[in-house]
Structures are given as structure tokens and as C-alpha cells.
Design an enzyme around this catalytic site. Structure first.
Site, mmCIF file in Angstrom:
data_model
loop_
_atom_site.group_PDB
_atom_site.id
_atom_site.type_symbol
_atom_site.label_atom_id
_atom_site.label_comp_id
_atom_site.label_asym_id
_atom_site.label_seq_id
_atom_site.Cartn_x
_atom_site.Cartn_y
_atom_site.Cartn_z
ATOM 1 N N GLN A 121 0.819 -0.949 -0.193
ATOM 2 C CA GLN A 121 0.034 0.098 0.014
ATOM 3 C C GLN A 121 1.161 1.128 -0.078
ATOM 4 O O GLN A 121 0.358 2.294 -0.650
ATOM 5 C CB GLN A 121 -1.652 0.317 1.265
ATOM 6 C CG GLN A 121 -2.398 -0.823 1.279
ATOM 7 C CD GLN A 121 -2.194 -2.307 0.666
ATOM 8 O OE1 GLN A 121 -1.556 -3.340 1.672
ATOM 9 N NE2 GLN A 121 -2.435 -2.935 -0.215
ATOM 10 N N ASN A 122 2.190 0.926 0.107
ATOM 11 C CA ASN A 122 2.948 2.939 0.321
ATOM 12 C C ASN A 122 2.932 3.017 -0.928
ATOM 13 O O ASN A 122 3.829 1.730 -1.350
ATOM 14 C CB ASN A 122 4.290 2.207 0.426
ATOM 15 C CG ASN A 122 5.195 2.982 1.051
ATOM 16 O OD1 ASN A 122 5.359 3.981 0.638
ATOM 17 N ND2 ASN A 122 5.254 3.875 2.470
ATOM 18 N N GLN A 123 3.286 3.430 -1.858
ATOM 19 C CA GLN A 123 3.215 4.568 -2.639
ATOM 20 C C GLN A 123 4.784 4.430 -3.352
ATOM 21 O O GLN A 123 4.840 4.892 -4.297
ATOM 22 C CB GLN A 123 2.454 5.596 -2.955
ATOM 23 C CG GLN A 123 0.833 4.948 -3.134
ATOM 24 C CD GLN A 123 -0.252 6.348 -3.155
ATOM 25 O OE1 GLN A 123 0.292 6.962 -2.516
ATOM 26 N NE2 GLN A 123 -1.181 6.080 -3.681
ATOM 27 N N THR A 158 4.815 8.865 1.613
ATOM 28 C CA THR A 158 3.957 7.545 0.341
ATOM 29 C C THR A 158 3.162 6.429 1.401
ATOM 30 O O THR A 158 2.803 5.721 0.898
ATOM 31 C CB THR A 158 5.228 7.206 -0.167
ATOM 32 O OG1 THR A 158 6.216 6.600 0.735
ATOM 33 C CG2 THR A 158 5.603 8.558 -1.342
#
Length: 170
Positions: free
Chosen positions: A37-39, A141
Site C-alpha cells: 500500500q505504500n506508494q 508515501t
């Protein structure tokens, strides 16, 4: 107590992106920004109009090929879960040695406000930083930062001139 990873860097890197401390998922996977889920990876690859590679070793090579180093402000801390707000007993990484070893770093970009806050509290004033080194806070992020991807990406584009990809002298 949890400990961070070694930096991803080589002598050609021009910028440093600093997080705070790897998440629980990242620590489990032994990968920077290992939470799907971290961008972070999506943003970095999008800056160069590329699709994110799944292979972590290829991701590291991609960073280095684009002269981007990554590390964390903290060497160690105590923290329950992954939230930066839960960090206690923070110990900074050795930035004096780091900046001496990598003098071509021109700018430091904080991946979120907590990384910047910890750097200011634990590093600034404790070591001599090279004159002209620039610092920028970028939106985190992390999945906890709920601003739109496009808005994050637009703000992250500030790193491109430091990589020689955009002429910002106009």
C-alpha cells in the site's frame, strides 16, 4: 528495539530520500517500502514514466541508475506497529560518516513530516553539514497519508531538477 536497513546508495547518487524507520511489513520482507500500500515505488517509477518492477533487486538497480539514494533517519528505535507517531527512543543513523562518504549528494528529500522532524531534532546542529546541501519535505508515501496519488506525484517531481532531468533555471 527495531533497526533500519543499510542505505541503498553508490558514489553516483545525487539525491537522498529519507524515511523514518521501515514499517513492520518492510522489516518482515527486509525491503524498503515493502508494504504494497505504500506508494513510494509507484511514485519513483512514475517520475520516469515506467511501470513498477516487482523484483526488489531490480528496484534497487533502478534507483541507483537514476542517482537516487534511500535511507532512514533512524538507525534504531522502539515502536509498536508501523506508525511514526509510536516511535520512542529514536537513535539517528551516522550522517556525519554518510555525507563524508557521499559528497555528491546535493539534496535531501524527507518522505513525510516525521522524517524531517526527527532529522532536525537528532541531526541538525549535531554535525557539520556541507554548505549548499538542500532539504525538502515531501508528502509521505505511506498509506496513512490519504492525499490523492496525482497530488503526491506532482509534489515529488521537485526531485527531477536535482537529477539533471529538468532545467529549473528558467
Amino acid at each position: 528495539m527495531i533497526t533500519s536497513f543499510e542505505p541503498i546508495i553508490d558514489k553516483n547518487c545525487k539525491i537522498l530520500v529519507l524515511g523514518t524507520m521501515p514499517s513492520v511489513k518492510s522489516l518482515e520482507k527486509q525491503q524498503y517500502y515493502g508494504n504494497k500500500q505504500n506508494q513510494f515505488w509507484k511514485i519513483i517509477y512514475s517520475l520516469f514514466n515506467k511501470d513498477v518492477e516487482e523484483n526488489y533487486e531490480n528496484r534497487k538497480i533502478f534507483l541507483l541508475n537514476h542517482h537516487i539514494a534511500i535511507w532512514d533517519v533512524l538507525k534504531s528505535c522502539d515502536r509498536e506497529g508501523s506508525s511514526d507517531s509510536k516511535i520512542i527512543n529514536p537513535v539517528p543513523n551516522d550522517f556525519k560518516t554518510f555525507f563524508n562518504q557521499y559528497p555528491d549528494i546535493k539534496a535531501v528529500f524527507f518522505n513525510g513530516s516525521k522524517a524531517e522532524e526527527l532529522f532536525i531534532k537528532l541531526v541538525i546542529g549535531k554535525i557539520n553539514l556541507k554548505e549548499g546541501l538542500l532539504f525538502y519535505r515531501l508528502p509521505s508515501t505511506s498509506p496513512a497519508n490519504a492525499i490523492r496519488f496525482k497530488d503526491k506525484l506532482d509534489q515529488w517531481k521537485v526531485i527531477l531538477p536535482y537529477l539533471g532531468l529538468i532545467d529549473n533555471s528558467q
